[in-house]
Design a protein around this motif. Structure first.
Motif, PDB file in Angstrom:
ATOM      1  N   ALA A   1       0.854  -0.986   0.150  1.00  0.00           N
ATOM      2  CA  ALA A   1      -0.234  -0.033   0.066  1.00  0.00           C
ATOM      3  C   ALA A   1       1.043   1.024   0.026  1.00  0.00           C
ATOM      4  O   ALA A   1       1.533   1.419   0.797  1.00  0.00           O
ATOM      5  N   ALA A   2       0.510   2.163  -0.825  1.00  0.00           N
ATOM      6  CA  ALA A   2       1.417   3.785  -0.604  1.00  0.00           C
ATOM      7  C   ALA A   2       0.901   4.477   1.068  1.00  0.00           C
ATOM      8  O   ALA A   2       0.061   3.836   1.473  1.00  0.00           O
ATOM      9  N   ASP A   3       1.044   5.669   0.781  1.00  0.00           N
ATOM     10  CA  ASP A   3       1.427   6.289   2.505  1.00  0.00           C
ATOM     11  C   ASP A   3      -0.097   7.589   2.198  1.00  0.00           C
ATOM     12  O   ASP A   3       0.568   8.363   2.783  1.00  0.00           O
ATOM     13  N   ASP A   4      -0.474   7.805   0.942  1.00  0.00           N
ATOM     14  CA  ASP A   4      -1.377   9.011   0.757  1.00  0.00           C
ATOM     15  C   ASP A   4      -2.211   9.011   1.741  1.00  0.00           C
ATOM     16  O   ASP A   4      -3.013   7.321   1.555  1.00  0.00           O
ATOM     17  N   PHE A   5      -3.591  10.324   1.785  1.00  0.00           N
ATOM     18  CA  PHE A   5      -5.209   9.762   2.438  1.00  0.00           C
ATOM     19  C   PHE A   5      -5.579   8.732   2.217  1.00  0.00           C
ATOM     20  O   PHE A   5      -5.567   7.716   2.038  1.00  0.00           O
ATOM     21  N   GLY A   6      -5.830   8.639   0.315  1.00  0.00           N
ATOM     22  CA  GLY A   6      -6.549   7.531  -0.097  1.00  0.00           C
ATOM     23  C   GLY A   6      -6.054   6.230   0.020  1.00  0.00           C
ATOM     24  O   GLY A   6      -7.014   5.251   0.137  1.00  0.00           O
ATOM     25  N   ALA A   7      -4.705   5.975  -0.163  1.00  0.00           N
ATOM     26  CA  ALA A   7      -4.213   4.680   0.339  1.00  0.00           C
ATOM     27  C   ALA A   7      -4.553   4.003   1.755  1.00  0.00           C
ATOM     28  O   ALA A   7      -4.932   3.005   1.610  1.00  0.00           O
ATOM     29  N   VAL A   8      -4.323   5.175   2.460  1.00  0.00           N
ATOM     30  CA  VAL A   8      -4.276   5.021   4.034  1.00  0.00           C
ATOM     31  C   VAL A   8      -5.902   4.386   4.414  1.00  0.00           C
ATOM     32  O   VAL A   8      -6.232   3.286   5.073  1.00  0.00           O
ATOM     33  N   LEU A   9      -6.969   5.281   3.457  1.00  0.00           N
ATOM     34  CA  LEU A   9      -8.278   5.548   3.610  1.00  0.00           C
ATOM     35  C   LEU A   9      -7.929   3.836   3.210  1.00  0.00           C
ATOM     36  O   LEU A   9      -9.249   2.709   4.263  1.00  0.00           O
ATOM     37  N   CYS A  10      -8.473   3.299   2.276  1.00  0.00           N
ATOM     38  CA  CYS A  10      -7.912   1.476   1.794  1.00  0.00           C
ATOM     39  C   CYS A  10      -7.186   0.763   2.796  1.00  0.00           C
ATOM     40  O   CYS A  10      -8.309  -0.244   3.211  1.00  0.00           O
ATOM     41  N   ALA A  11      -6.601   0.859   2.768  1.00  0.00           N
ATOM     42  CA  ALA A  11      -5.724  -0.189   3.410  1.00  0.00           C
ATOM     43  C   ALA A  11      -6.650  -0.803   5.267  1.00  0.00           C
ATOM     44  O   ALA A  11      -6.646  -1.480   5.675  1.00  0.00           O
ATOM     45  N   ASP A  12      -6.846   0.558   5.928  1.00  0.00           N
ATOM     46  CA  ASP A  12      -7.431   0.246   6.853  1.00  0.00           C
ATOM     47  C   ASP A  12      -9.094  -0.005   6.936  1.00  0.00           C
ATOM     48  O   ASP A  12      -8.899  -0.983   8.011  1.00  0.00           O
ATOM     49  N   TRP A  13      -9.024   0.187   5.760  1.00  0.00           N
ATOM     50  CA  TRP A  13     -11.025  -0.260   5.254  1.00  0.00           C
ATOM     51  C   TRP A  13     -11.026  -1.941   5.597  1.00  0.00           C
ATOM     52  O   TRP A  13     -11.485  -2.849   5.794  1.00  0.00           O
ATOM     53  N   GLU A  14      -9.277  -2.247   4.468  1.00  0.00           N
ATOM     54  CA  GLU A  14      -9.751  -3.676   4.199  1.00  0.00           C
ATOM     55  C   GLU A  14      -9.230  -4.572   5.580  1.00  0.00           C
ATOM     56  O   GLU A  14      -9.414  -5.398   6.051  1.00  0.00           O
ATOM     57  N   ARG A  15      -7.724  -3.533   6.663  1.00  0.00           N
ATOM     58  CA  ARG A  15      -8.144  -4.407   7.794  1.00  0.00           C
ATOM     59  C   ARG A  15      -9.202  -4.820   8.543  1.00  0.00           C
ATOM     60  O   ARG A  15      -8.931  -5.107   9.301  1.00  0.00           O
ATOM     61  N   ALA A  16      -9.478  -3.198   8.703  1.00  0.00           N
ATOM     62  CA  ALA A  16     -11.315  -3.913   9.508  1.00  0.00           C
ATOM     63  C   ALA A  16     -12.222  -4.835   8.642  1.00  0.00           C
ATOM     64  O   ALA A  16     -12.504  -5.578   9.606  1.00  0.00           O
ATOM     65  N   ALA A  17     -11.793  -4.945   7.857  1.00  0.00           N
ATOM     66  CA  ALA A  17     -12.888  -6.435   7.390  1.00  0.00           C
ATOM     67  C   ALA A  17     -11.778  -7.645   7.199  1.00  0.00           C
ATOM     68  O   ALA A  17     -12.728  -8.467   7.565  1.00  0.00           O
ATOM     69  N   ARG A  18     -10.385  -7.420   6.925  1.00  0.00           N
ATOM     70  CA  ARG A  18     -10.045  -8.907   7.511  1.00  0.00           C
ATOM     71  C   ARG A  18      -9.690  -9.332   8.657  1.00  0.00           C
ATOM     72  O   ARG A  18     -10.264 -10.352   9.415  1.00  0.00           O
ATOM     73  N   ALA A  19     -10.425  -8.422  10.099  1.00  0.00           N
ATOM     74  CA  ALA A  19     -10.798  -8.703  11.324  1.00  0.00           C
ATOM     75  C   ALA A  19     -11.630 -10.193  11.103  1.00  0.00           C
ATOM     76  O   ALA A  19     -11.727 -10.703  11.820  1.00  0.00           O
TER      77      ALA A  19
END
Ligand SMILES: NC(=O)c1ccc[n+]([C@@H]2O[C@H](COP(=O)([O-])OP(=O)(O)OC[C@H]3O[C@@H](n4cnc5c(N)ncnc54)[C@H](OP(=O)(O)O)[C@@H]3O)[C@@H](O)[C@H]2O)c1
Length: 299
Positions: free
Chosen positions: A132-150
């Motif tokens: 994942a990249a580190d701009d706002f959109g990328a972090v948004l997606c990475a956090d969204w995925e992490r929440a789902a992976r739980a």
């Protein structure tokens, strides 16, 4: 199948719910405005205003999580960024809470994400193994995925839908572009060299149902056609399909001035390839942009 859909009233969700119903699935749509669910689908779909309706006895076979405030439409103030995050990560975390207290867990969770996870400023093609990249959109997606992976820790199969630009005549990007292009005012953005990784909505829904039914599929999937194009090629192909010229260019500085932090989403991009979908045996109906635009009204 009993399926809960979030974002079911949106551009993608509406078409998804119709597909699910056509194949005989029982659909519940979570919506802030349940009256709109009846208005769009009639009485055959159950509408929930919030997840308090999910009791320990509720049993879904699948959850499809597409909710999210539109990302490009409004300036990214601090309040807007909170709304963008809460409508994705917050909704996903609340889904997880409901699943935890449910006696019978869903077998599968298909959860939204976007190709923005790879950032907007790279020449290398992105497959699912790219970090994942580190701009706002990328972090948004990475956090969204992490929440789902739980949900994996509850024994739920999780697929993450890294979504490209979804194309169909009844909404999304194409609808926004149609009027200026029809008036002959279609223009490329900046130098037009930035990649656009798109997918026809019919293929998007086919892919989503494929992931729903293929029990061996789990993890991140790029939902993009196998032939991304440059912004220049996209502009020229769309103009040709509408039999209109596209001779204009919107200078990068105009977009930067108008869009601020959001400008890189239009002036940058990433060539994203659907490596894992193809490896799993998925076949696209509209692999080429010319064909996708010629069938922009097909489901
Ligand atoms: N379309 C694309 O090209 C594209 C590309 C990449 C990623 N995506 C992602 O795919 C998902 C669906 O896209 P779409 O184009 O169908 O979006 P859309 O037409 O804007 O629909 C979004 C849905 O999310 C729900 N929603 C919006 N704000 C919410 C909030 N604050 N809390 C809870 N729910 C909220 C809405 O449901 P209610 O109003 O009924 O509550 C609506 O049905 C989105 O998450 C989007 O980011 C789309």
């Amino acid at each position: 199948m009993r399926v809960l859909v979030t974002g079911g009233t949106g551009f993608i969700g509406r078409a998804l719910v119709r597909r699910l119903r056509a194949r005989g699935d029982a659909v519940t749509v979570l919506s802030r405005n349940p009256a709109s669910v009846a208005a769009v689908f009639g009485n055959g779909v159950t509408a929930w205003r919030d997840l308090a309706e999910w009791t320990p006895e509720t049993a879904f076979d699948a959850v499809i999580n597409l909710a999210g405030e539109p990302i490009v439409d409004r300036p990214w103030t601090a309040a807007r960024k909170r709304a963008l995050r809460d409508s994705r990560i917050g909704v996903t975390e609340r889904l997880l809470q409901a699943m935890r207290q449910s006696r019978q867990k869903p077998a599968v969770l298909l959860s939204g994400s976007a190709i923005g996870i790879y950032g907007n400023d790279g020449a290398d093609p992105a497959t699912e193994s790219m970090a994942a990249a580190d701009d706002f959109g990328a972090v948004l997606c990475a956090d969204w995925e992490r929440a789902a992976r739980a949900a994996e820790s509850l024994g739920v199969r999780v697929c993450l839908l890294r979504t490209g630009l979804v194309l169909h005549g009844d909404g999304g990007l194409l609808k926004k572009m149609q009027l200026p292009f029809a008036l002959g005012l279609g223009s490329r953005l900046g130098d037009g060299r930035q990649p656009m990784s798109w997918i026809h909505r019919g293929d998007y829904l086919d892919a989503l149902l494929f992931l729903l039914d293929e029990h061996g599929c789990r993890g991140a999937y790029n939902l993009t056609a196998p032939a991304p194009v440059s912004n220049r090629e996209f502009t020229e192909t769309l103009a040709r399909s509408l039999k209109r010229p596209a001779l204009l260019a919107t200078p990068a500085w105009v977009l930067r001035a108008a869009l601020g932090q959001r400008a890189p989403m239009l002036l940058g991009g990433r060539r994203v390839l659907p490596e894992r979908l193809l490896a799993a045996g998925f076949r696209f109906r509209f692999p080429e942009l010319t064909d996708a635009l010629a069938h922009a009204e097909s489901d």
